[in-house]
Design an enzyme around this catalytic site. Structure first.
Site, PDB file in Angstrom:
ATOM      1  CG  ASP A 200      -2.178  -0.618   0.784  1.00 44.28           C
ATOM      2  OD1 ASP A 200      -2.446  -0.995  -0.138  1.00 44.28           O
ATOM      3  OD2 ASP A 200      -2.863  -0.866   1.982  1.00 44.28           O
ATOM      4  CE  LYS A 222       3.660   4.322  -9.023  1.00 43.87           C
ATOM      5  NZ  LYS A 222       4.982   4.556  -9.367  1.00 43.87           N
TER       6      LYS A 222
END
Length: 410
Positions: A200, A222
């Site tokens: 994270d 991403k």
């Protein structure tokens, strides 16, 4: 005695008679390991410390409330001599020698036939450290070596690869509030053993730099996904890598189950038949205020604290928070993910009875080198956030505890 080094060996004492002479501090330190080994322990001593006495009362040892007498060691497999009576120790040591019983003497290592190593354990491995000779023994040195090895195994800085086949699976690891030293020992070890880490944005980023080169690190922020498919895409990534036989760590900020959606990930893994381990983490809701000098509870000030998510505003139909009820509480209110909604939160609390003078603290980037604390009140917090350019991640503390402690890190 000969100057040859001691020969290290592990004794299997399950169900075997072990005699301990003396019920003082030495016995108190040594007995727990003998109990854990499953030994049939007989303590011979007219007195004992309260802790040793409790072991006898619990049935973990058999206590003979008297001094040593000839024959006590005749059927023993192992003996620990730790009385304050030198003559009794010498006679007991001679009896142990006559009956070929391995014997440790706390008062005279030279006269013993066995030495107790400094021991520690980590994940099924016992580390035992012995000095090479009796004379000039330095217990503090051997204990320091033991501690260094065990700590390295536990926190992952000393990596010993497993050559047996590992069971693929996923570990949901709470990384804590941001400071890499605040991850749990188990979490750090699992990171060191991982093949893939899905991290994270709010996880302890510094830990990723310590990973071996072969570890694949995936930034969860991403992963390609549609606007409302973020969690599903992360779940798919966890499942995909685990099904390839990889050991996967899902590194999350704080605790996996405190607004971390950890249960959603565990449920997805369970449906896919993938084993999952959950490692709790230190929640930012408590640790970040503490790092900024704010106790979430304090005697005479706050007897409770409530943690709520501020990611949706009080007037948002998706909100599950009973803000009017929270306004009536006298304790501490901790708001996570609420920087951009704090103005509306403050208005709602005041409208439902909270004093506009109620202290508020915003702690940005808590526990990291970039940590800063900004103070306000419910009446001024909205304009303060803008004026001071407070950005997420920040933990918001509302209540009288804000003014209890000194400013700064404690």
């Amino acid at each position: 005695m000969a100057e040859n080094p001691a020969y290290p060996v592990g004794l299997r004492l399950t169900g075997r008679r072990v005699v301990v002479l003396g019920g003082g501090q030495v016995a108190q330190r040594r007995l727990p390991a003998l109990i854990a080994a499953g030994a049939d322990i007989h303590l011979v001593s007219p007195e004992a410390t309260p802790s040793v006495e409790a072991m006898a009362e619990a049935g973990e040892i058999t206590w003979h409330r008297r001094g040593y007498t000839e024959g006590d060691l005749a059927t023993a497999w192992y003996a620990l001599i730790a009385t304050s009576d030198t003559d009794a120790n010498t006679r007991a040591s001679a009896e142990a020698e006559a009956h070929r019983v391995w014997c440790v003497r706390s008062d005279d290592a030279d006269a013993a036939t066995a030495w107790t190593p400094a021991t520690g354990s980590s994940e099924g491995v016992t580390v035992a450290v012995l000095t090479t000779e009796a004379r000039g023994r330095d217990p503090r040195h051997t204990a320091a070596i033991r501690d260094a090895v065990v700590e390295g195994l536990r926190d992952g800085t000393l990596v010993a690869p497993h050559h047996r086949t590992r069971t693929p699976g996923v570990a949901l690891v709470g990384g804590g509030p941001g400071d890499p030293d605040l991850i749990t020992v188990r979490g750090r070890r699992l990171l060191a053993e991982a093949d893939v880490v899905i991290a994270d944005r709010l996880g302890p980023r510094d830990l990723l730099a310590e990973l071996p080169p072969h570890v694949e690190v995936i930034d969860a922020a991403k992963i390609p996904y549609g606007r409302f498919m973020a969690q599903e895409a992360i779940n798919d990534a966890l499942i995909e890598h685990a099904q390839r036989g990889k050991s996967v760590v899902r590194l999350k900020g704080g605790d996996p189950y405190v607004f971390g959606r950890g249960m959603e990930e565990l449920q997805a893994l369970a449906e896919a038949g993938i084993p999952c381990t959950v490692v709790p983490g230190i929640s930012s809701s408590i640790s970040v205020p503490g790092a900024a000098g704010i106790p979430v509870t304090h005697r005479g000030v706050a007897h409770e604290f409530t943690v709520v998510s501020g990611h949706v505003a009080p007037d948002d139909e998706r909100s599950l928070v009973d803000w009017p009820s929270l306004a009536k509480l006298t304790g501490t209110l901790v708001v996570l993910m609420g920087v951009d909604k704090i103005g509306r939160i403050a208005e709602t609390l005041v409208a439902n009875g909270k004093s506009p003078d109620t202290p508020v603290a915003l702690v940005q980037e808590g526990t990291t080198a970039a940590q800063r604390r900004v103070d306000a009140t419910l009446a001024t917090v909205a304009e303060t956030v803008v004026a001071q350019d407070v950005k997420p991640p920040a933990v918001i503390v509302i209540g009288e505890v804000v003014g209890v402690g000194p400013r700064g890190t404690v």
